[in-house]
Design an enzyme around this catalytic site. Sequence first.
Site, PDB file in Angstrom:
ATOM      1  N   LYS A  33       3.529 -10.183  -2.532  1.00 39.65           N
ATOM      2  CA  LYS A  33       3.570 -11.528  -1.482  1.00 39.65           C
ATOM      3  C   LYS A  33       2.448 -12.231  -0.804  1.00 39.65           C
ATOM      4  O   LYS A  33       2.980 -13.568  -1.304  1.00 39.65           O
ATOM      5  CB  LYS A  33       3.876 -10.180   0.230  1.00 39.65           C
ATOM      6  CG  LYS A  33       5.362  -9.303   0.370  1.00 39.65           C
ATOM      7  CD  LYS A  33       5.195  -8.244   1.623  1.00 39.65           C
ATOM      8  CE  LYS A  33       4.216  -7.423   1.622  1.00 39.65           C
ATOM      9  NZ  LYS A  33       4.095  -6.573   0.352  1.00 39.65           N
ATOM     10  N   ARG A 108       7.784  -5.789   9.016  1.00 39.29           N
ATOM     11  CA  ARG A 108       7.539  -4.568   9.070  1.00 39.29           C
ATOM     12  C   ARG A 108       8.082  -3.532   9.577  1.00 39.29           C
ATOM     13  O   ARG A 108       8.133  -2.160   8.523  1.00 39.29           O
ATOM     14  CB  ARG A 108       6.052  -3.670   9.032  1.00 39.29           C
ATOM     15  CG  ARG A 108       5.941  -3.738   6.821  1.00 39.29           C
ATOM     16  CD  ARG A 108       4.818  -3.502   7.394  1.00 39.29           C
ATOM     17  NE  ARG A 108       3.228  -3.493   6.055  1.00 39.29           N
ATOM     18  CZ  ARG A 108       3.002  -4.136   5.628  1.00 39.29           C
ATOM     19  NH1 ARG A 108       2.942  -5.327   6.018  1.00 39.29           N
ATOM     20  NH2 ARG A 108       1.729  -3.458   4.703  1.00 39.29           N
ATOM     21  N   ARG A 148      -5.889  -4.402  -8.636  1.00 35.99           N
ATOM     22  CA  ARG A 148      -6.065  -5.102  -7.728  1.00 35.99           C
ATOM     23  C   ARG A 148      -7.164  -5.453  -7.300  1.00 35.99           C
ATOM     24  O   ARG A 148      -8.336  -4.526  -7.516  1.00 35.99           O
ATOM     25  CB  ARG A 148      -5.330  -5.461  -6.558  1.00 35.99           C
ATOM     26  CG  ARG A 148      -5.053  -6.691  -5.438  1.00 35.99           C
ATOM     27  CD  ARG A 148      -4.625  -6.886  -4.981  1.00 35.99           C
ATOM     28  NE  ARG A 148      -4.299  -5.603  -3.984  1.00 35.99           N
ATOM     29  CZ  ARG A 148      -3.064  -5.097  -2.872  1.00 35.99           C
ATOM     30  NH1 ARG A 148      -2.429  -6.458  -3.050  1.00 35.99           N
ATOM     31  NH2 ARG A 148      -3.190  -3.949  -2.204  1.00 35.99           N
ATOM     32  N   ARG A 181      -9.567  -3.756  -2.558  1.00 31.33           N
ATOM     33  CA  ARG A 181      -9.379  -3.020  -0.949  1.00 31.33           C
ATOM     34  C   ARG A 181      -9.375  -1.969  -1.019  1.00 31.33           C
ATOM     35  O   ARG A 181      -9.002  -0.799  -2.129  1.00 31.33           O
ATOM     36  CB  ARG A 181      -8.004  -3.087  -1.364  1.00 31.33           C
ATOM     37  CG  ARG A 181      -7.936  -4.725   0.188  1.00 31.33           C
ATOM     38  CD  ARG A 181      -6.475  -4.972   0.045  1.00 31.33           C
ATOM     39  NE  ARG A 181      -5.020  -4.120   0.015  1.00 31.33           N
ATOM     40  CZ  ARG A 181      -3.674  -4.517   1.208  1.00 31.33           C
ATOM     41  NH1 ARG A 181      -2.933  -5.504   0.652  1.00 31.33           N
ATOM     42  NH2 ARG A 181      -3.522  -3.563   1.163  1.00 31.33           N
ATOM     43  N   ARG A 192       1.706   4.344   1.447  1.00 27.19           N
ATOM     44  CA  ARG A 192       2.382   3.631   1.633  1.00 27.19           C
ATOM     45  C   ARG A 192       3.623   3.032   1.171  1.00 27.19           C
ATOM     46  O   ARG A 192       4.290   2.148   1.886  1.00 27.19           O
ATOM     47  CB  ARG A 192       1.554   2.248   1.099  1.00 27.19           C
ATOM     48  CG  ARG A 192      -0.096   2.116   2.185  1.00 27.19           C
ATOM     49  CD  ARG A 192      -1.066   1.562   0.873  1.00 27.19           C
ATOM     50  NE  ARG A 192      -0.504  -0.322   0.493  1.00 27.19           N
ATOM     51  CZ  ARG A 192      -1.019  -0.641  -0.081  1.00 27.19           C
ATOM     52  NH1 ARG A 192      -2.542   0.629  -0.713  1.00 27.19           N
ATOM     53  NH2 ARG A 192      -1.529  -1.808  -0.579  1.00 27.19           N
TER      54      ARG A 192
HETATM   55  P1  AP5 Z   1      -0.231  -8.888  -4.543  1.00 28.34           P
HETATM   56  O1  AP5 Z   1       0.571 -10.286  -3.768  1.00 28.34           O
HETATM   57  O2  AP5 Z   1      -1.655  -9.140  -3.782  1.00 28.34           O
HETATM   58  O3  AP5 Z   1       0.833  -7.815  -3.439  1.00 28.34           O
HETATM   59  P2  AP5 Z   1       1.291  -7.864  -1.936  1.00 28.34           P
HETATM   60  O4  AP5 Z   1       2.396  -7.845  -1.424  1.00 28.34           O
HETATM   61  O5  AP5 Z   1       0.967  -8.744  -0.927  1.00 28.34           O
HETATM   62  O6  AP5 Z   1       0.842  -6.725  -1.569  1.00 28.34           O
HETATM   63  P3  AP5 Z   1      -0.307  -6.114  -0.623  1.00 28.34           P
HETATM   64  O7  AP5 Z   1      -0.442  -4.492  -1.441  1.00 28.34           O
HETATM   65  O8  AP5 Z   1      -1.456  -6.635   0.084  1.00 28.34           O
HETATM   66  O9  AP5 Z   1       0.937  -5.357   0.197  1.00 28.34           O
HETATM   67  P4  AP5 Z   1       0.310  -4.044   1.319  1.00 28.34           P
HETATM   68  O10 AP5 Z   1       1.771  -4.696   2.036  1.00 28.34           O
HETATM   69  O11 AP5 Z   1       0.861  -2.591   1.046  1.00 28.34           O
HETATM   70  O12 AP5 Z   1      -0.425  -5.052   1.879  1.00 28.34           O
HETATM   71  P5  AP5 Z   1      -0.627  -5.672   3.358  1.00 28.34           P
HETATM   72  O13 AP5 Z   1      -2.433  -6.083   3.400  1.00 28.34           O
HETATM   73  O14 AP5 Z   1       0.770  -6.758   3.860  1.00 28.34           O
HETATM   74  O15 AP5 Z   1       0.075  -8.249  -5.729  1.00 28.34           O
HETATM   75  C1  AP5 Z   1      -0.417  -7.194  -5.844  1.00 28.34           C
HETATM   76  C2  AP5 Z   1      -1.290  -7.439  -7.092  1.00 28.34           C
HETATM   77  O16 AP5 Z   1      -0.745  -7.527  -8.011  1.00 28.34           O
HETATM   78  C3  AP5 Z   1      -2.698  -8.368  -7.641  1.00 28.34           C
HETATM   79  O17 AP5 Z   1      -3.221  -8.002  -8.622  1.00 28.34           O
HETATM   80  C4  AP5 Z   1      -1.707  -9.133  -8.728  1.00 28.34           C
HETATM   81  O18 AP5 Z   1      -2.779  -9.884  -9.101  1.00 28.34           O
HETATM   82  C5  AP5 Z   1      -0.569  -8.786  -8.536  1.00 28.34           C
HETATM   83  N1  AP5 Z   1       0.575  -9.435  -9.113  1.00 28.34           N
HETATM   84  C6  AP5 Z   1       1.430 -10.210  -8.169  1.00 28.34           C
HETATM   85  N2  AP5 Z   1       2.497 -11.040  -8.488  1.00 28.34           N
HETATM   86  C7  AP5 Z   1       2.250 -10.448  -9.771  1.00 28.34           C
HETATM   87  C8  AP5 Z   1       3.247 -10.828 -11.724  1.00 28.34           C
HETATM   88  N3  AP5 Z   1       4.727 -11.321 -11.300  1.00 28.34           N
HETATM   89  N4  AP5 Z   1       2.885  -9.926 -12.638  1.00 28.34           N
HETATM   90  C9  AP5 Z   1       2.115  -9.962 -12.838  1.00 28.34           C
HETATM   91  N5  AP5 Z   1       0.866  -9.333 -11.466  1.00 28.34           N
HETATM   92  C10 AP5 Z   1       1.383  -9.311 -10.053  1.00 28.34           C
HETATM   93  O19 AP5 Z   1      -1.327  -4.301   4.460  1.00 28.34           O
HETATM   94  C11 AP5 Z   1      -2.290  -3.179   4.566  1.00 28.34           C
HETATM   95  C12 AP5 Z   1      -2.321  -2.610   6.118  1.00 28.34           C
HETATM   96  O20 AP5 Z   1      -2.277  -3.098   6.930  1.00 28.34           O
HETATM   97  C13 AP5 Z   1      -0.642  -1.640   6.243  1.00 28.34           C
HETATM   98  O21 AP5 Z   1      -1.119  -0.667   5.029  1.00 28.34           O
HETATM   99  C14 AP5 Z   1      -0.575  -1.739   6.681  1.00 28.34           C
HETATM  100  O22 AP5 Z   1      -1.460  -0.662   7.367  1.00 28.34           O
HETATM  101  C15 AP5 Z   1      -1.730  -2.598   8.310  1.00 28.34           C
HETATM  102  N6  AP5 Z   1      -0.113  -3.019   8.653  1.00 28.34           N
HETATM  103  C16 AP5 Z   1      -0.332  -4.798   7.878  1.00 28.34           C
HETATM  104  N7  AP5 Z   1       0.394  -4.713   8.226  1.00 28.34           N
HETATM  105  C17 AP5 Z   1       1.694  -4.317   9.451  1.00 28.34           C
HETATM  106  C18 AP5 Z   1       2.385  -4.374   9.845  1.00 28.34           C
HETATM  107  N8  AP5 Z   1       3.441  -6.392  10.636  1.00 28.34           N
HETATM  108  N9  AP5 Z   1       2.618  -3.088  11.226  1.00 28.34           N
HETATM  109  C19 AP5 Z   1       1.979  -2.261  11.529  1.00 28.34           C
HETATM  110  N10 AP5 Z   1       1.145  -2.199   9.854  1.00 28.34           N
HETATM  111  C20 AP5 Z   1       0.498  -3.370   9.496  1.00 28.34           C
HETATM  112 MG    MG Z   2      -1.052  -8.304   0.276  1.00 27.54          MG
END
Ligand code: AP5
Ligand code: MG
Length: 238
Positions: A33, A108, A148, A181, A192
């Site tokens: 994402k 979410r 990552r 992270r 997660r």
């Molecule tokens: P990346 O682009 O970083 O993936 P992502 O989908 O953004 O993954 P996240 O881990 O950030 O999602 P998440 O939903 O768990 O965490 P968030 O920060 O939102 O890519 C991942 C890896 O893959 C990288 O190394 C990249 O290089 C590689 N990659 C990407 N595309 C690729 C490809 N095509 N081929 C090869 N490699 C590739 O949330 C964190 C925490 O915050 C949550 O757990 C929760 O506690 C809280 N939180 C956030 N939002 C909310 C909400 N709306 N409500 C309540 N709590 C929330």
């Molecule tokens: Mg992310």
Amino acid sequence: MTAAVAETRVDSKGTRKVSPGPILLLGAPGVGKGTQAKELMAKWGIPQISTGDLLRYNRDHGTSLGRQAKEIMAAGKLVPDDLVNQMVAERLKQADTVAGYVLDGFPRTLNQAEWLDRHLAADPKALPVIAVSIQVGYTQLLRRITGRRSCPVCGTIYNIYLQPPKVDEKCDLDGTPLVRRSDDTEEVFRERMRTYETQTAPVVDHYRALGRFEEVNGDQPVEQVAADVMAAVARLRS
Ligand code: AP5
Ligand code: MG
């Protein structure tokens, strides 16, 4: 393709600009994402609004919100809806969202989705939201999460297995040492994923049922995923 994406508007200098409107990127932890939001930002000049990034900023700066979110994030659970909705509402007031924005990691829960629907419905000028869900299998996600790294200065995302920087553990763009992270461990990733399946999967069903929804295969090179996401946005806005 850009011209087909959405309405165009004319800014104060008479320049025609594309307005892609609100775009949601949905999908499990690690589907890409954040990576894809940055591609859309670069393409259309609209901001990425990542609730995960905003929460990490608050946590790292010790704000009241950050203190409330810290333990919850470390455990892989969700921060309460009212806190997150309020944070998003504040962010959407900023002027850079006028032509559109990419919401990454929000909504979410069904509660958050219904709040967003109401929030956008209150603005008669807002384009309807469109949602793109990115799909990647479990084993690949685990590899993406555990490998990552990101640049703490410019936010560029890397992966030591799949998208390594040119120099080990240094950002290609500014040479800053990369960081990992604290929730990118296998144990927290599993939690997660459980949280995603129970609380976020229904959000995908919500937008599928509303229409203006497409799925994209995220298990392809980043550029191909980006092309597919942009094509989906173009179809959904046509
Ligand atoms: P990346 O682009 O970083 O993936 P992502 O989908 O953004 O993954 P996240 O881990 O950030 O999602 P998440 O939903 O768990 O965490 P968030 O920060 O939102 O890519 C991942 C890896 O893959 C990288 O190394 C990249 O290089 C590689 N990659 C990407 N595309 C690729 C490809 N095509 N081929 C090869 N490699 C590739 O949330 C964190 C925490 O915050 C949550 O757990 C929760 O506690 C809280 N939180 C956030 N939002 C909310 C909400 N709306 N409500 C309540 N709590 C929330
Ligand atoms: Mg992310």
